[in-house]
Design a protein around this motif. Sequence first.
Motif, short mmCIF file in Angstrom:
data_model
loop_
_atom_site.label_atom_id
_atom_site.label_comp_id
_atom_site.label_asym_id
_atom_site.label_seq_id
_atom_site.Cartn_x
_atom_site.Cartn_y
_atom_site.Cartn_z
N ALA A 91 -43.82 31.82 22.60
CA ALA A 91 -45.18 32.38 23.86
C ALA A 91 -46.41 31.14 22.85
O ALA A 91 -46.67 30.50 23.13
CB ALA A 91 -45.42 33.27 23.78
N THR A 92 -46.44 31.26 20.89
CA THR A 92 -47.69 30.83 20.48
C THR A 92 -47.31 29.31 20.77
O THR A 92 -48.09 28.30 20.71
CB THR A 92 -47.70 30.84 19.48
N LEU A 93 -46.31 28.66 21.50
CA LEU A 93 -46.29 27.11 20.85
C LEU A 93 -46.11 26.68 22.52
O LEU A 93 -47.07 25.53 22.42
CB LEU A 93 -44.46 27.14 20.52
N LEU A 94 -45.84 27.55 23.23
CA LEU A 94 -45.95 26.61 25.03
C LEU A 94 -47.28 26.70 24.72
O LEU A 94 -47.61 25.44 25.79
CB LEU A 94 -45.02 27.43 25.76
N LEU A 372 -56.70 33.42 35.97
CA LEU A 372 -56.55 34.35 34.63
C LEU A 372 -57.58 35.39 34.41
O LEU A 372 -57.65 35.76 33.28
CB LEU A 372 -57.75 32.62 33.70
N GLY A 373 -58.05 35.78 35.10
CA GLY A 373 -59.27 36.60 35.55
C GLY A 373 -58.42 37.74 35.33
O GLY A 373 -58.67 38.61 35.04
N THR A 468 -54.15 22.71 35.32
CA THR A 468 -52.61 23.61 35.46
C THR A 468 -52.08 22.84 34.28
O THR A 468 -51.71 21.47 34.11
CB THR A 468 -51.99 22.72 37.10
N ARG A 469 -51.52 23.86 33.15
CA ARG A 469 -50.83 23.37 32.56
C ARG A 469 -49.54 24.02 32.61
O ARG A 469 -49.76 25.38 32.13
CB ARG A 469 -51.76 23.60 30.88
N TYR A 473 -48.85 28.57 31.13
CA TYR A 473 -48.46 28.76 32.36
C TYR A 473 -47.39 30.07 32.41
O TYR A 473 -47.51 30.75 32.93
CB TYR A 473 -49.13 28.91 33.41
N VAL A 474 -46.60 29.16 31.99
CA VAL A 474 -44.74 29.77 31.69
C VAL A 474 -45.24 30.98 30.27
O VAL A 474 -44.66 32.39 30.89
CB VAL A 474 -44.49 28.53 31.15
#
Length: 522
Positions: A91-94, A372-373, A468-469, A473-474
């Motif tokens: 998750a950190t790398l993504l 995000l909110g 969008t990234r 977001y994944v």
Amino acid sequence: MLDSLGNNFLALLPEYVLTIVGVIIMLLEPVLPASRSRKSLGWLAIFGGVAATCISLWQLHLGIMNAFHDSIRVDSYSIFFQVIIGLVVVATLLTSLDFLDRKESHAGEYYALVCFGAVGMMLMCCSTELLMVFIGLEISSISTYIMAGFRKGQATGTESSLKYFLLGSFATAFFLYGIALTFGATGSTNLTVVAQAMTQTQTPILAVLAVAMIIIGIGFKVSAAPFHVWTPDVYQGAPAPVVGMMSTAPKAAAFAVLLRILFSGYAMLQPRWQILMAIISVLSMCIGNLGALMQRDVKRMLAYSSIAHAGYLIAAFTALPTDGIAAAAFYSAAYAAMNVGAFIVISLVTGYQERLRTGEDYTGLALRHPVLGAALTFFLLSMIGIPFTGGFFGKFYVFTAVMHTGHVNLAIIGLLNSGVACFYYLRLIVRLYTAPATAEFADYALGSQTGPALLQRPTGYFTTPTSTRVPSYVALAAAVGATLLLGIAPGRVLTMAQVAAIATAPAGVATDNTVSDPAALH
């Protein structure tokens, strides 16, 4: 039956994979053109993290493996924590792919450091030899020291790295002294031998001092009070994705080590170290929550929050072995999901420069970025312990285990602190859904990109583009899904945590002490 060589290879196969990937990244990074994006190296690191996690799950089918002369033990307990670490690393790398996609970020070095740090954390989880634990701890620590100051152009980043290094080195000395005193008291640093020696002799003062030193050393790594002074400054200065990882994965590894040392190696001293752990738990909960109440900076608030959550988890050390280990393991998983998720949102909102720092800067975030909110709100509610979130079951499991041993006062203190925590979490949530005070701010928060609103907004007010990234977001969706799953269907993870607890609980402890049947907790 696997031969010794094959057993040694399979036991540390996840660590081998991550090491090889990290070395390959270091070799490729210098030969890439300076103008070329390092995302390809990031994807290679992600592949290594996914492969290591899958291999750890596959190791469950191989049964218990003792390797390297019983200094490594791969079982359901070590695998549980290794999977948590692997998922946090992925998750950190993504999240870091877009966050570090800039020339001055030195992203290639960063991806290698993440892989090497994960090697150290995973090695800590499966080590039953204290010297091997120390090696894993140093591998993990050196990587995180560097990553904490990765934004070299900012003074707060340099301060973060230097303070973390100096205080971390000091705490490591305590842990090393604890290992030396353990050898003096029992004649060995292998936890199996230590446990046997403790049953055959009177409790020496050296053993008590050894436990105290080890708790101090590990207490720093998990940012438990009164060993927490580094936490707010380091969290504030380090890049958001790094904070998301260092607040969860190293903590999971450190708790895995401490649970094994205390409940397995020093089980005979439980009446003594249990009192110390209860004091640390109360201090962490109270100092963490009271400190968070006074913070305007969001990352500093979450730093004090992490101190409080360490206190909730440490409360599980006062429970029965199978109850306490299972509760701590489940809480580690729940906290990893919701805290990594919160810092993914912060990474997306603030960007590399992190101009948005205070709670006031987040005013109206949900109006401009509803997804995000909503995600940040969900993670904050989980940290409070609202039902249908992983944080609720994490606290429920810990406090129930504590009450089963008669420590009702400790459970009450924990619940009261959870009530105090509501104030600063809800304060930020309200700001997320509050319209900005001026018309210019309101127009921009609602998405206006032209006209007076764009010209008059203050520097740093949602100035970071959040297009969008997909990889980020994944990772965010995975964190939301994991937090939700642990809140509405915790049975499977609870079962895995209980099996892990049985694998590392001291011999002779009844295994029917568990809080309840996981299926009944749905």
